[in-house]
Write a protein that holds these residues in place. Structure first.
Motif, PDB file in Angstrom:
ATOM      1  N   ALA A 181       0.825  -1.208   0.000  1.00 11.83           N
ATOM      2  CA  ALA A 181       0.000   0.000   0.000  1.00 11.83           C
ATOM      3  C   ALA A 181       0.862   1.263   0.000  1.00 11.83           C
ATOM      4  N   TYR A 182       2.025   1.178   0.641  1.00  5.65           N
ATOM      5  CA  TYR A 182       2.915   2.344   0.702  1.00  5.65           C
ATOM      6  C   TYR A 182       3.616   2.592  -0.635  1.00  5.65           C
ATOM      7  N   MET A 183       4.072   1.529  -1.296  1.00  3.94           N
ATOM      8  CA  MET A 183       4.906   1.670  -2.482  1.00  3.94           C
ATOM      9  C   MET A 183       4.060   1.987  -3.715  1.00  3.94           C
ATOM     10  N   GLY A 184       3.525   3.199  -3.739  1.00  6.26           N
ATOM     11  CA  GLY A 184       2.836   3.698  -4.921  1.00  6.26           C
ATOM     12  C   GLY A 184       3.823   4.313  -5.892  1.00  6.26           C
ATOM     13  N   ILE A 185       3.298   4.871  -6.969  1.00  6.21           N
ATOM     14  CA  ILE A 185       4.160   5.412  -8.012  1.00  6.21           C
ATOM     15  C   ILE A 185       5.001   6.572  -7.501  1.00  6.21           C
ATOM     16  N   TRP A 186       4.391   7.453  -6.703  1.00  6.73           N
ATOM     17  CA  TRP A 186       5.134   8.633  -6.263  1.00  6.73           C
ATOM     18  C   TRP A 186       6.136   8.287  -5.160  1.00  6.73           C
ATOM     19  N   ASN A 187       5.820   7.338  -4.281  1.00  9.81           N
ATOM     20  CA  ASN A 187       6.805   6.905  -3.291  1.00  9.81           C
ATOM     21  C   ASN A 187       7.962   6.178  -3.955  1.00  9.81           C
ATOM     22  N   ALA A 188       7.675   5.439  -5.044  1.00 13.74           N
ATOM     23  CA  ALA A 188       8.764   4.814  -5.802  1.00 13.74           C
ATOM     24  C   ALA A 188       9.675   5.878  -6.403  1.00 13.74           C
ATOM     25  N   VAL A 189       9.085   6.968  -6.877  1.00 12.70           N
ATOM     26  CA  VAL A 189       9.893   8.071  -7.403  1.00 12.70           C
ATOM     27  C   VAL A 189      10.787   8.653  -6.306  1.00 12.70           C
ATOM     28  N   ASP A 190      10.255   8.772  -5.093  1.00 13.81           N
ATOM     29  CA  ASP A 190      11.056   9.272  -3.971  1.00 13.81           C
ATOM     30  C   ASP A 190      12.270   8.379  -3.706  1.00 13.81           C
ATOM     31  N   TRP A 191      12.059   7.060  -3.758  1.00 10.69           N
ATOM     32  CA  TRP A 191      13.178   6.153  -3.488  1.00 10.69           C
ATOM     33  C   TRP A 191      14.176   6.159  -4.632  1.00 10.69           C
ATOM     34  N   PHE A 192      13.727   6.288  -5.854  1.00 15.48           N
ATOM     35  CA  PHE A 192      14.663   6.464  -6.966  1.00 15.48           C
ATOM     36  C   PHE A 192      15.474   7.741  -6.779  1.00 15.48           C
ATOM     37  N   TYR A 193      14.827   8.784  -6.328  1.00 17.43           N
ATOM     38  CA  TYR A 193      15.492  10.059  -6.065  1.00 17.43           C
ATOM     39  C   TYR A 193      16.568   9.897  -4.994  1.00 17.43           C
ATOM     40  N   ILE A 194      16.228   9.182  -3.917  1.00 17.33           N
ATOM     41  CA  ILE A 194      17.186   8.991  -2.814  1.00 17.33           C
ATOM     42  C   ILE A 194      18.368   8.150  -3.268  1.00 17.33           C
ATOM     43  N   LEU A 195      18.087   7.008  -3.915  1.00 24.69           N
ATOM     44  CA  LEU A 195      19.168   6.117  -4.352  1.00 24.69           C
ATOM     45  C   LEU A 195      20.053   6.791  -5.389  1.00 24.69           C
ATOM     46  N   ALA A 196      19.441   7.494  -6.344  1.00 28.67           N
ATOM     47  CA  ALA A 196      20.234   8.180  -7.370  1.00 28.67           C
ATOM     48  C   ALA A 196      21.129   9.242  -6.739  1.00 28.67           C
ATOM     49  N   GLY A 197      20.606   9.961  -5.744  1.00 30.95           N
ATOM     50  CA  GLY A 197      21.404  10.993  -5.083  1.00 30.95           C
ATOM     51  C   GLY A 197      22.611  10.426  -4.369  1.00 30.95           C
ATOM     52  N   TYR A 198      22.435   9.316  -3.646  1.00 32.89           N
ATOM     53  CA  TYR A 198      23.561   8.731  -2.898  1.00 32.89           C
ATOM     54  C   TYR A 198      24.549   8.032  -3.823  1.00 32.89           C
ATOM     55  N   VAL A 199      24.065   7.381  -4.900  1.00 34.79           N
ATOM     56  CA  VAL A 199      24.982   6.779  -5.867  1.00 34.79           C
ATOM     57  C   VAL A 199      25.822   7.860  -6.538  1.00 34.79           C
ATOM     58  N   PHE A 200      25.178   8.965  -6.870  1.00 34.47           N
ATOM     59  CA  PHE A 200      25.921  10.073  -7.476  1.00 34.47           C
ATOM     60  C   PHE A 200      26.953  10.637  -6.504  1.00 34.47           C
ATOM     61  N   LEU A 201      26.624  10.662  -5.216  1.00 35.64           N
ATOM     62  CA  LEU A 201      27.588  11.123  -4.212  1.00 35.64           C
ATOM     63  C   LEU A 201      28.814  10.217  -4.183  1.00 35.64           C
ATOM     64  N   ILE A 202      28.603   8.892  -4.230  1.00 36.19           N
ATOM     65  CA  ILE A 202      29.736   7.956  -4.222  1.00 36.19           C
ATOM     66  C   ILE A 202      30.605   8.150  -5.460  1.00 36.19           C
ATOM     67  N   LEU A 203      29.972   8.275  -6.614  1.00 35.67           N
ATOM     68  CA  LEU A 203      30.735   8.478  -7.849  1.00 35.67           C
ATOM     69  C   LEU A 203      31.496   9.799  -7.825  1.00 35.67           C
ATOM     70  N   TRP A 204      30.898  10.813  -7.248  1.00 35.79           N
ATOM     71  CA  TRP A 204      31.568  12.112  -7.166  1.00 35.79           C
ATOM     72  C   TRP A 204      32.798  12.039  -6.248  1.00 35.79           C
ATOM     73  N   ILE A 205      32.675  11.315  -5.140  1.00 36.47           N
ATOM     74  CA  ILE A 205      33.817  11.166  -4.228  1.00 36.47           C
ATOM     75  C   ILE A 205      34.957  10.436  -4.929  1.00 36.47           C
ATOM     76  N   VAL A 206      34.628   9.382  -5.696  1.00 37.81           N
ATOM     77  CA  VAL A 206      35.664   8.659  -6.434  1.00 37.81           C
ATOM     78  C   VAL A 206      36.343   9.583  -7.434  1.00 37.81           C
ATOM     79  N   ARG A 207      35.566  10.396  -8.121  1.00 34.05           N
ATOM     80  CA  ARG A 207      36.149  11.313  -9.106  1.00 34.05           C
ATOM     81  C   ARG A 207      37.048  12.343  -8.432  1.00 34.05           C
ATOM     82  N   VAL A 208      36.619  12.876  -7.304  1.00 32.37           N
ATOM     83  CA  VAL A 208      37.445  13.859  -6.596  1.00 32.37           C
ATOM     84  C   VAL A 208      38.764  13.227  -6.153  1.00 32.37           C
ATOM     85  N   LYS A 209      38.728  11.968  -5.703  1.00 30.78           N
ATOM     86  CA  LYS A 209      39.952  11.284  -5.295  1.00 30.78           C
ATOM     87  C   LYS A 209      40.905  11.103  -6.472  1.00 30.78           C
TER      88      LYS A 209
END
Length: 539
Positions: A162-190
């Motif tokens: 009931a919780y995992m509707g379309i818009w909540n799925a978008v929120d989790w994609f947003y969260i995961l994409a943000g943290y994955v991008f953070l990891i990739l950015w740290i690797v690039r800075v190193k």
């Protein structure tokens, strides 16, 4: 070596087949494709040059006479590493010569740029910190909401579904994409820090080398190329991340009907759009295949199907070069171009607009009665002011006093009884907002055709009531005597039917289905309702 296509012919003429294992050179490769292809460098054949001097020209001539290039050579690359002090950037420029099996030499210049100090300003840190604090806050709120649903009486699994509707799925994609991008950015800075440390470790002898310069610079060239290759691979993901952020903006827009016009229109038109897309795709790929057959040998961007598909879409958007298309013959080019523009550009695109606009009109009409974003902002400010003065009770404290699944009718007094501290003004406002919300979420399905059929049905049952018809004045308000008599003697359904019959007799020709006739019917009904409301028997 690679296996020849015609093994018998190659053996007969003692020919060995070679080919690139990295990219297809039968057509002009893209610069990005060249930059992101990992060619196997022959270190033993790498030549290090100390600037362009007279002996460099002689060296190039010597390499030519010594057959430095062989049949297995895919590419010759001339690399130059420069530092731009004004911008604190390192620039690796590659001049590439690619040798196709057809004998053609493709030439391309690629560049890899990196800033040695990614965080040169204090504000660079502030913006990144604020963004990831906001991202973490969204993550915590989503976890709270998910846990709350999973702890509900329906069970963890059903609560999660009931919780995992379309818009909540978008929120989790947003969260995961943000943290994955953070990891990739740290690797690039190193990686950039590693390149910067190597450049700073050079001494003057390295820049004055006359022989064996590779011992000083080979590692930094390799590190810059590796960092540039990593950046190029990640930037595709970096282009997807803003798209996910945009979807989350659409979630925020969905809370306001006027801002949700786009998403609501696409949602309601999704079924028709899906069927339209099937037809459009079939026609589009048919023309893309036709373009390969007609223009593939003369125009490079139609040479293969994967190139013809985006080129055909550009043609649909008006980006075409008809003069180049005429190379196959003016008549054939015109027939292809005319049929394509008529069928896809004029007919299919017009149908797409019609499908969307048909739904958009209804969505806009439903949103016309909603508050504007400015009035809602004013309401939010007013609520904050009342909350600060303790003149308003928060909805979070009111909601537990009511059962969402109950179908009991409520009044203002009921709200004041269940929530003792609430004021009568706020209780009345809650009732009004709830009624407005219900009407907006449950719009009437009655259309003009429905009104017409209803009136037709009533009219056909009233042929035997001329005496009733003569007692109803259509123009002007009905008298109290006639209204009282009719209310006492005639059932309501016959009264309405008689009104429709009288109205029909006073109108020109066939009024049914006309907006003017419906408008007069509504006007007469409003006059009658106003008169009945003032009569003593109405109560």
């Amino acid at each position: 070596d690679m296996e020849c296509v015609n093994q018998a012919a190659s053996e007969a003429y003692d020919i060995k087949c070679t080919g690139s294992l990295h990219i297809d050179m039968s057509l002009r490769p893209m610069s990005w494709q060249i930059a992101q292809s990992a060619f196997d460098e022959d270190v033993e054949e790498t030549i290090w040059l100390n600037g362009w001097r007279d002996d460099t020209q002689k060296l190039v001539e010597t390499l030519e006479t010594q057959r430095w290039l062989g049949p297995r050579t895919d590419m010759v690359k001339v690399s130059m590493l420069t530092y731009q002090a004004d911008r604190d950037m390192v620039l690796l420029t590659d001049v590439n010569f690619l040798f196709a099996r057809s004998g053609h030499i493709w030439k391309s210049i690629t560049q890899r740029v990196m800033k040695l100090t990614p965080y040169a300003d204090f504000w660079d840190y502030i913006f990144d910190i604020l963004f990831y604090l906001q991202l973490t806050w969204v993550c915590v709120e989503e976890v709270k909401e998910m846990v709350h649903n999973m702890k509900s009486g329906e069970g963890a699994y059903k609560g999660f579904v009931a919780y995992m509707g379309i818009w909540n799925a978008v929120d989790w994609f947003y969260i995961l994409a943000g943290y994955v991008f953070l990891i990739l950015w740290i690797v690039r800075v190193k990686e950039i820090e590693h390149v910067r440390d190597e450049i700073l470790s050079f001494d003057l002898e390295a820049f004055e080398c006359t022989s064996d310069c590779g011992a000083h610079f080979s590692k930094v060239f390799l590190d810059v190329e590796t960092a540039g290759y990593f950046t190029g691979s990640v930037r595709v993901f970096g282009a997807v991340v803003p798209m996910i952020f945009m979807l989350r903006l659409f979630k925020a827009f969905s809370a306001q009907p006027r801002l949700a016009l786009v998403t609501d229109t696409l949602k309601q038109a999704s079924s028709n759009l899906a069927h339209y897309l099937v037809v459009f795709t079939a026609i589009f790929f048919t023309y893309a295949t036709m373009a390969v057959a007609l223009f593939g040998r003369e125009i490079e961007r139609f040479a293969t199907l994967d190139r013809a598909v985006p080129s055909t879409f550009r043609l649909l958007m008006g980006d075409f070069e008809f003069q180049k298309m005429e190379v196959i013959g003016r008549q054939y080019a015109f027939l292809f171009f005319f049929s394509f523009m008529w069928l896809l550009n004029m007919v299919m695109m017009s149908m797409l607009i019609a499908i969307i606009m048909d739904v958009y009109v209804d969505v806009k009409a439903n949103a016309a009665f909603s508050h504007t974003i400015w009035s809602e902002a004013w309401d939010i400010a007013g609520r904050a002011y009342l909350n600060r003065k303790k003149a308003r009770i928060l909805l979070l404290k009111i909601r537990p006093a009511f059962d969402a699944n109950s179908e009991d009718l409520l009044s203002i007094s009921d709200i004041m009884t269940r929530v003792p501290l609430i004021s009568r003004k706020q209780a009345a406002r809650l009732m009004e907002n709830a009624a407005t919300r219900f009407l907006n979420d449950n719009p009437s399905d009655i259309q003009l055709d429905g009104v017409k059929s209803f009136v037709d049905e009533i009219y056909n049952t009233l042929g035997s009531l001329p005496e009733i018809v003569s007692g109803i004045p259509v123009k002007g308000a009905p008298s109290r005597r006639n209204c009282s008599k009719l209310a006492e003697e005639v059932p309501l359904d016959q009264l309405l039917a008689a009104a429709s019959l009288k109205l029909h007799s006073n109108l020109e020709s066939d009024w049914l289905g006309s907006k003017a006739g419906i408008g007069k019917l509504i006007e007469s009904a409003q006059l009658m309702a106003k008169s009945l409301d003032q009569s003593p028997f109405w109560s």
